[in-house]
Design a protein around this motif. Structure first.
Motif, mmCIF file in Angstrom:
data_model
loop_
_atom_site.group_PDB
_atom_site.id
_atom_site.type_symbol
_atom_site.label_atom_id
_atom_site.label_comp_id
_atom_site.label_asym_id
_atom_site.label_seq_id
_atom_site.Cartn_x
_atom_site.Cartn_y
_atom_site.Cartn_z
ATOM 1 N N LYS A 256 -32.326 -3.708 -1.372
ATOM 2 C CA LYS A 256 -31.196 -4.308 -2.114
ATOM 3 C C LYS A 256 -29.875 -3.724 -1.595
ATOM 4 N N GLU A 257 -29.880 -2.420 -1.404
ATOM 5 C CA GLU A 257 -28.638 -1.759 -0.999
ATOM 6 C C GLU A 257 -28.244 -2.124 0.437
ATOM 7 N N ILE A 258 -29.258 -2.305 1.296
ATOM 8 C CA ILE A 258 -28.955 -2.745 2.666
ATOM 9 C C ILE A 258 -28.301 -4.132 2.604
ATOM 10 N N PHE A 259 -28.876 -4.996 1.770
ATOM 11 C CA PHE A 259 -28.365 -6.370 1.683
ATOM 12 C C PHE A 259 -27.047 -6.478 0.906
ATOM 13 N N GLU A 260 -26.706 -5.451 0.182
ATOM 14 C CA GLU A 260 -25.423 -5.472 -0.547
ATOM 15 C C GLU A 260 -24.229 -5.195 0.377
ATOM 16 N N GLN A 261 -24.511 -4.784 1.611
ATOM 17 C CA GLN A 261 -23.417 -4.260 2.442
ATOM 18 C C GLN A 261 -22.257 -5.227 2.709
ATOM 19 N N PRO A 262 -22.487 -6.544 2.854
ATOM 20 C CA PRO A 262 -21.295 -7.393 2.990
ATOM 21 C C PRO A 262 -20.370 -7.233 1.784
ATOM 22 N N ASP A 263 -20.963 -7.120 0.590
ATOM 23 C CA ASP A 263 -20.141 -6.996 -0.622
ATOM 24 C C ASP A 263 -19.529 -5.605 -0.753
ATOM 25 N N THR A 264 -20.317 -4.585 -0.421
ATOM 26 C CA THR A 264 -19.777 -3.231 -0.620
ATOM 27 C C THR A 264 -18.631 -2.966 0.362
ATOM 28 N N ILE A 265 -18.771 -3.479 1.583
ATOM 29 C CA ILE A 265 -17.676 -3.273 2.552
ATOM 30 C C ILE A 265 -16.453 -4.075 2.104
ATOM 31 N N PHE A 266 -16.731 -5.276 1.581
ATOM 32 C CA PHE A 266 -15.619 -6.084 1.059
ATOM 33 C C PHE A 266 -14.906 -5.348 -0.085
ATOM 34 N N ASP A 267 -15.718 -4.778 -1.003
ATOM 35 C CA ASP A 267 -15.134 -4.047 -2.141
ATOM 36 C C ASP A 267 -14.314 -2.848 -1.681
ATOM 37 N N CYS A 268 -14.794 -2.255 -0.600
ATOM 38 C CA CYS A 268 -14.130 -1.076 -0.062
ATOM 39 C C CYS A 268 -12.770 -1.448 0.548
ATOM 40 N N LEU A 269 -12.703 -2.663 1.114
ATOM 41 C CA LEU A 269 -11.451 -3.116 1.745
ATOM 42 C C LEU A 269 -10.507 -3.757 0.734
ATOM 43 N N ARG A 270 -11.116 -4.277 -0.341
ATOM 44 C CA ARG A 270 -10.357 -5.072 -1.297
ATOM 45 C C ARG A 270 -9.188 -4.302 -1.911
ATOM 46 N N GLY A 271 -8.036 -4.963 -1.925
ATOM 47 C CA GLY A 271 -6.849 -4.340 -2.518
ATOM 48 C C GLY A 271 -6.244 -3.263 -1.638
ATOM 49 N N ARG A 272 -6.878 -2.987 -0.505
ATOM 50 C CA ARG A 272 -6.354 -1.940 0.373
ATOM 51 C C ARG A 272 -5.834 -2.552 1.675
ATOM 52 N N LEU A 273 -6.697 -3.334 2.300
ATOM 53 C CA LEU A 273 -6.350 -3.867 3.615
ATOM 54 C C LEU A 273 -5.719 -5.245 3.461
ATOM 55 N N ASP A 274 -4.529 -5.413 4.009
ATOM 56 C CA ASP A 274 -3.891 -6.730 3.995
ATOM 57 C C ASP A 274 -3.562 -7.084 5.441
ATOM 58 N N VAL A 275 -4.396 -7.983 6.014
ATOM 59 C CA VAL A 275 -4.199 -8.287 7.447
ATOM 60 C C VAL A 275 -2.937 -9.091 7.695
ATOM 61 N N THR A 276 -2.544 -9.916 6.725
ATOM 62 C CA THR A 276 -1.340 -10.715 6.984
ATOM 63 C C THR A 276 -0.088 -9.836 6.959
ATOM 64 N N LYS A 277 -0.042 -8.929 6.001
ATOM 65 C CA LYS A 277 1.134 -8.039 5.939
ATOM 66 C C LYS A 277 1.009 -6.852 6.891
ATOM 67 N N GLY A 278 -0.198 -6.615 7.368
ATOM 68 C CA GLY A 278 -0.402 -5.468 8.257
ATOM 69 C C GLY A 278 -0.330 -4.142 7.527
ATOM 70 N N THR A 279 -0.828 -4.123 6.265
ATOM 71 C CA THR A 279 -0.727 -2.879 5.486
ATOM 72 C C THR A 279 -2.101 -2.365 5.043
ATOM 73 N N ILE A 280 -2.138 -1.066 4.851
ATOM 74 C CA ILE A 280 -3.308 -0.432 4.226
ATOM 75 C C ILE A 280 -2.766 0.347 3.037
ATOM 76 N N THR A 281 -3.227 -0.029 1.837
ATOM 77 C CA THR A 281 -2.723 0.624 0.626
ATOM 78 C C THR A 281 -3.793 1.579 0.101
ATOM 79 N N MET A 282 -3.513 2.858 0.192
ATOM 80 C CA MET A 282 -4.441 3.864 -0.346
ATOM 81 C C MET A 282 -3.567 4.946 -0.967
ATOM 82 N N ALA A 283 -3.489 4.927 -2.292
ATOM 83 C CA ALA A 283 -2.519 5.789 -2.967
ATOM 84 C C ALA A 283 -2.743 7.262 -2.624
ATOM 85 N N GLY A 284 -3.971 7.698 -2.671
ATOM 86 C CA GLY A 284 -4.286 9.118 -2.423
ATOM 87 C C GLY A 284 -3.854 9.562 -1.032
#
Ligand code: G6P
Length: 611
Positions: A256-284
């Protein structure tokens, strides 16, 4: 490393404890046991997995409104019924479960033996329990005070939970170094090593800190420090759904966890990586960016699979940020008196956030003035809390003992951090920066493509499952992936496997090569491609069986390899996120083909909370 769970309130305690133990079994499964407290204190325990305990209790009177359970990863004393927890005190009045190690147990045991105490197990836990009971008798004090006095003498790490026959309405728990969460319900309380046994009853939790003592009744929680001062519990709301910790139709959590990887990587990028603006938002990271851009040196500290993520990150940070990087096994780093300067940044990588070696390594580095950045999966875990700053990997609960989705999420986060630092430092040009943002953005879709190869990999596994050994080779960014592939195979299938830099195999491991030895090459198209093609030739010339993970359309290696797995093209810097997945699937299917319990491989535990 040992799972603990307890309940006090109006419901039947046993079913809650049993279900909780099953959820915590990833932490150890050498033996399990429960103690139930009503008018009397009953202890049941058994060698083996929780299901064996459950079977042995059918037909017994398990009625109680307070109780606790333990699933063990053996440290002191072999796995058997005698060494299983809960342990009972000499008088039979107290019962205790423990996760951790009491380092000065031998000295305490000798003192107790001189006083006439006899021990029925080989555990450090029974020693601590009798030590507490002895204090209680000598000082004529309550259990709470006896625990407080005892813990001042204890060296080591622990979470302990105690039941006292004379106080059936109270549970006492304490923590130093091992995790403990309290769930707060309406007129009831839950305790566990992590939130998984608790979430279906309440989302209100308190994470207990080191050197804290919790005194729980059904409708009251008192938190104190070891100086007997009352503390105000910090109640947090859990952001975790039940579905995230269930198998959801898969045969194993690992699959299950192997197959979750498209979603987990997406969740990891979500709200952080913006390819159109060229930004990475990571407050810490943003708040501490100068620490990172001005770092003299970065030291990655981790264990196991997380250490492999650190190795990949070494290549990435040196390439993009031009900062020297060292990658350290946390256990070695801590004990060899390392040279650490205030300008050093420690990146501590951990799925669980509870690995004892990593925790002590961080503490050591902190003492020397280093800045600690935690890359952690479990929100609110110890490492997340002791780090100066951090970035969560957002992979969701990982239950399979062999780490999979946490690894690719770690790589994703570490790559984002490196890109952010490089951009700020000016060590990357804009074209390359934007290209790599695009590469990261495309990862979830490419991972989906890789997962479509699961059937052919299953067939491959059937062919190679009887191998006695395997060699895993890679170069550059893919070298740590070879190490990770070998580790996965060892963990899940018990086949001896070694990972090596492909060129280094000429200096020893090549002596192992014959027509029986499978050699897995992680050989996607990158700047080392021609070199690794030569390494494959060297293996073929000695009749080794070559299984190659290659980039789609690589006709050169397709023709040379006995078997190949072709994955989508990607930049070499992010290729490990893709090339790791065939490694996970191959190990998984070989383990399953051999009939092993891949979610709970022998001798292992997911969260190693002892040094
Ligand atoms: C254990 C697990 C591994 C994990 C390692 C480090 O050995 O079985 O899968 O990689 O601990 O754990 P951490 O939680 O710190 O990443």
């Amino acid at each position: 490393m040992c799972g603990i769970v307890a309940y006090i309130g109006p419901r039947e305690a046993y079913p809650i404890i049993l279900k909780g133990l099953k959820r915590l079994e990833y932490r150890g499964y050498d033996s399990s046991g429960v103690a139930l407290l009503d008018n009397d204190l009953r202890v049941y325990k058994k060698k083996g997995k929780v299901a064996e305990l459950e079977d042995s209790l059918v037909g017994k009177d398990l009625h109680a409104h307070a109780g606790m359970g333990h699933t063990r990863w053996a440290t002191h004393g072999e796995p058997n019924d005698r060494n299983a927890h809960p342990h009972s005190s000499s008088s039979g009045r107290l019962a205790m479960i423990h996760n951790g190690i009491i380092e000065n147990y031998a000295q305490l045991k000798n003192e107790l033996i001189r006083k006439g105490y006899k021990f029925v197990s080989d555990t450090d836990t029974e020693v601590l329990l009798n030590f507490i009971e002895d204090i209680q008798k000598n000082n004529n004090c309550g259990l709470e005070e006896a625990v407080r006095i005892a813990l001042k003498r204890v060296v080591g790490a622990y979470v302990i939970i105690l039941l006292d026959k004379e106080s059936p309405d109270t549970i006492i728990a304490a923590r130093k170094g091992s995790p403990l969460v309290i769930g707060i319900g309406k007129g009831e309380h839950f305790l566990a090593s992590d939130a998984s046994p608790i979430i279906e009853y309440t989302k209100e939790v308190v994470y207990v800190n080191d050197y804290e003592l919790a005194i729980l009744k059904a409708d009251e929680l008192i938190l104190k420090n070891l100086g007997n001062e009352k503390l105000t519990p910090y109640v947090q709301s859990l952001d975790l759904e039940l579905a995230a910790i269930e198998k959801g139709g898969y045969d194993h959590f690992m699959l299950k966890e192997i197959f979750e990887q498209p979603d987990t990587i997406f969740d990891c990028l979500r709200g952080r990586l913006d390819v159109t603006k060229g930004t990475i938002t990571m407050a810490g990271i943003q708040q501490n960016i100068e620490r990172l851009t001005k770092a003299n040196r970065i030291i990655m500290v981790a264990c196991g699979t997380s250490w492999h993520a650190g190795l990949v990150a070494e290549y990435i940070f040196e390439e993009l940020c031009r900062i020297p990087v060292e990658v350290e096994y946390a256990s070695e780093f801590r004990y060899r008196n390392p040279v650490i300067h205030p300008g050093d940044v420690i990146i501590a990588i951990s799925q669980s956030g509870e690995t004892a070696d990593t925790i002590v390594a961080i503490e050591k580095a902190k003492e020397n003035g280093a800045f600690i950045l935690g890359v952690v999966n479990v929100v609110g875990s110890s490492i997340a809390r002791i780090s100066n700053a951090g970035a969560y990997t957002h992979a969701g609960p990982e239950i399979g003992v062999a780490s999979t989705k946490a690894f690719t999420a770690q790589l994703t986060v570490l790559t984002m951090i490196a890109l952010k630092v490089a951009k700020e430092k000016g060590t990357i040009d804009n074209t390359r920066y934007m290209q790599l943002l695009g590469e990261l953005h495309s990862m979830p879709e490419k991972v989906k493509e890789v997962l479509k190869l699961s059937k052919p990999i299953e067939k491959l596994a059937a062919r190679y499952k009887d191998a006695a050994d395997a060699l895993y080779l890679g170069r550059g960014y893919n070298f740590p992936v070879a190490l990770e592939g070998a580790l996965k195979l060892k963990e899940i299938s018990y086949i001896h496997a070694e990972g090596y830099p492909a060129a280094e195999m000429k200096h020893g491991p090549i002596a192992l090569v014959d027509e029986h030895l499978p050699v897995v090459f992680v050989a996607t198209k990158d700047s080392y491609h021609e070199k690794i093609v030569s390494n494959i030739q060297e293996i073929k010339a000695r009749k080794g069986k070559v299984i190659a993970v290659i980039t789609q359309g690589d006709e050169i290696i397709e023709k040379m390899a006995d078997d190949y797995i072709a994955i989508p093209e990607s930049d070499e810097l992010v290729a490990p996120i893709l090339s790791a997945i065939p490694m996970q699937l191959l190990a998984y299917y070989i383990g399953v083909a051999k009939g092993y319990d891949v979610d709970k491989p022998r001798n292992l535990a997911k969260s190693v909370t002892v040094e």
